[in-house]
Motif scaffolding. Sequence first.
Motif, PDB file in Angstrom:
ATOM      1  N   THR A 182     -98.957-102.694 -15.632  1.00 30.73           N
ATOM      2  CA  THR A 182     -97.619-103.036 -16.584  1.00 30.73           C
ATOM      3  C   THR A 182     -98.057-104.223 -17.325  1.00 30.73           C
ATOM      4  O   THR A 182     -97.817-104.294 -18.651  1.00 30.73           O
ATOM      5  N   SER A 183     -98.556-105.467 -16.733  1.00 30.12           N
ATOM      6  CA  SER A 183     -98.768-106.327 -17.422  1.00 30.12           C
ATOM      7  C   SER A 183     -99.748-106.562 -18.619  1.00 30.12           C
ATOM      8  O   SER A 183     -99.439-106.870 -19.660  1.00 30.12           O
ATOM      9  N   ASN A 199    -106.387-102.746 -13.155  1.00 32.54           N
ATOM     10  CA  ASN A 199    -105.407-102.156 -14.329  1.00 32.54           C
ATOM     11  C   ASN A 199    -106.500-101.194 -15.014  1.00 32.54           C
ATOM     12  O   ASN A 199    -107.470-100.993 -14.992  1.00 32.54           O
ATOM     13  N   GLY A 217     -90.360-103.024 -21.401  1.00 33.53           N
ATOM     14  CA  GLY A 217     -91.396-103.347 -20.281  1.00 33.53           C
ATOM     15  C   GLY A 217     -90.883-103.310 -19.064  1.00 33.53           C
ATOM     16  O   GLY A 217     -91.237-102.452 -18.049  1.00 33.53           O
ATOM     17  N   PHE A 218     -90.005-104.370 -18.631  1.00 36.22           N
ATOM     18  CA  PHE A 218     -89.411-104.626 -17.238  1.00 36.22           C
ATOM     19  C   PHE A 218     -88.229-104.431 -16.936  1.00 36.22           C
ATOM     20  O   PHE A 218     -87.512-104.612 -16.005  1.00 36.22           O
ATOM     21  N   MET A 227     -99.512 -93.535 -14.820  1.00 33.65           N
ATOM     22  CA  MET A 227     -98.906 -94.276 -15.897  1.00 33.65           C
ATOM     23  C   MET A 227     -98.159 -93.089 -17.082  1.00 33.65           C
ATOM     24  O   MET A 227     -97.268 -93.671 -17.875  1.00 33.65           O
ATOM     25  N   VAL A 233     -90.643 -99.254 -19.054  1.00 30.64           N
ATOM     26  CA  VAL A 233     -92.100 -98.932 -18.348  1.00 30.64           C
ATOM     27  C   VAL A 233     -92.449 -99.081 -16.953  1.00 30.64           C
ATOM     28  O   VAL A 233     -92.790 -98.055 -16.295  1.00 30.64           O
ATOM     29  N   LEU A 234     -92.236-100.236 -16.278  1.00 29.56           N
ATOM     30  CA  LEU A 234     -92.460-100.481 -15.033  1.00 29.56           C
ATOM     31  C   LEU A 234     -91.284 -99.774 -13.934  1.00 29.56           C
ATOM     32  O   LEU A 234     -91.972 -99.198 -13.059  1.00 29.56           O
ATOM     33  N   ALA A 238     -94.692 -92.778 -17.981  1.00 29.00           N
ATOM     34  CA  ALA A 238     -93.838 -94.009 -18.187  1.00 29.00           C
ATOM     35  C   ALA A 238     -93.949 -93.929 -19.773  1.00 29.00           C
ATOM     36  O   ALA A 238     -93.043 -95.045 -20.526  1.00 29.00           O
ATOM     37  N   MET A 256     -93.104 -96.330 -13.958  1.00 30.88           N
ATOM     38  CA  MET A 256     -94.260 -96.138 -13.223  1.00 30.88           C
ATOM     39  C   MET A 256     -94.162 -96.351 -11.845  1.00 30.88           C
ATOM     40  O   MET A 256     -94.652 -95.650 -11.085  1.00 30.88           O
TER      41      MET A 256
END
Length: 497
Positions: free
Chosen positions: A308-309, A128, A200-201, A144, A283-284, A147, A287
Amino acid sequence: MFQVSFGLANVFFAIVVVFAGTRILDYMQYAKQTGYLPGIRSLVTPISLFGVLFPTSRWNPGREWQWQWRKDVYKRHGTETISSLPYLFGGPAIYTSSLDVARQIVAMKGEFYKTKEMTAITLVWGPNVFAANGDEWKRFRRIMNPAFATSTFASVWDETCRGFREMFVGQGWDGLESIDILDISPLTNKFALMLISSAGFGHPLSWDPRTPGSKTMSFGEALHIITHNLILRLVVPRIAYWLPIKRLQDIKEAYKIVRVFLLTLIDTRRKEFAAGAPAQNDVLSLMILSAENEGHLSMTDDELIGNTSILLFAGHDTLAMTLNATLGFMGLYHEYQEEMYQEVLAVMPTSAEFTFGNSRKLRKVQACFLETLRYFLAGFMWIRDTAEDIVLEHVGPNRDQRIAVPRGTPVVVDAIGLHHNPRLFPEPDKFKPERWYDAPESALTMFSLGTRVRIGRRFAITAGVCFLANLLRDWRVELLAPHGESRAEWEARYRRA
């Protein structure tokens, strides 16, 4: 018998002498290595297993020395940059609360790097941007950046509003005149978790993540378990997960569920993009779309999951803790709370005007959130190792000295010391949101500095401001002190962090 005992005593004495001599020589070398800076002298170094395990004391700085000693440790030594030298175990390190030195440490290219030992907790999910160095960091950051655009933050605003409404309905608060909450942290943690999943997801969660009648763990439950067991996951050996211990089995299952879910989601999104479907604003998804345009420099599935995490789970912790503390300050300082309330009324008098586009006008609400983050900083150490021999400038009592630092020396930005430095923040122990009125992005040093500034900072600020604005429209925050505790006693206990 006497001869044997006498011989063992000699051996023991010799071992003690050799150990003591070795430690003295090491100490002298460490002092030279850190430029003979004054500072902390202890049995073990703070950045060590022993240093972390035992509480803060005179002989062991421990995990909390930056907070507990923030008012006097640099003042006592007459400099904003100090050294930490152990008598027994561990190695040397340089700590700084100087913005000038911090800029050198964070901004230098090639001279400093992050070690795997110091970033191990972030690598649980995969490679990451937080743990990366050099070209790998540049590649991650390039992919990134798209995103974290305006459309993403608009989505964060909308999802925060949705989550806030669901919290009130789910808790049964609708129609109540007042609500007594003894501990707000479970609620803010749950709220932040919902935001991670949706913004986020791209996977909205309900306020109650459980599936009625289901015997399997849901995605929401898995996220909850992970966020509450990050440290345990890092320190417990993998072999221990074969033991029939429910907590460990739950952690193992949670990581498996989330990983499988994210891998499936990545595959689904790629197929959708290949078929010409537009990207969603989570976001995911953004990306994945950005990575697909990079060709052979794209991200692997592990890198997508890792990046992402780490951003979103780290953001979850920062958001939840800062909201908790902000509500505490609002209860303590009604004058600031009233100013925030009046600002929300003026900027967003109707629901139609309660938009992300208008959120930038909430300067006092944002300032309150930022001042709380300065006071109770979430990420309290920025650790780097020197990749080559370097010279640090602006050290010493008058910040006019230079010291040579050899390769391999840990150099740490003490972020708590930095943000409680009275030269930079006059009266640092006072809550003064006005410090941040109309502050430029570059001044928000709570999110690091220069090119390594946290890419998710606007995500956290947008969510925090939106949550507070939603709350202030209809509710006033008051202290709920234990019976017999005065306001001053409550505040003193609260400020111990």
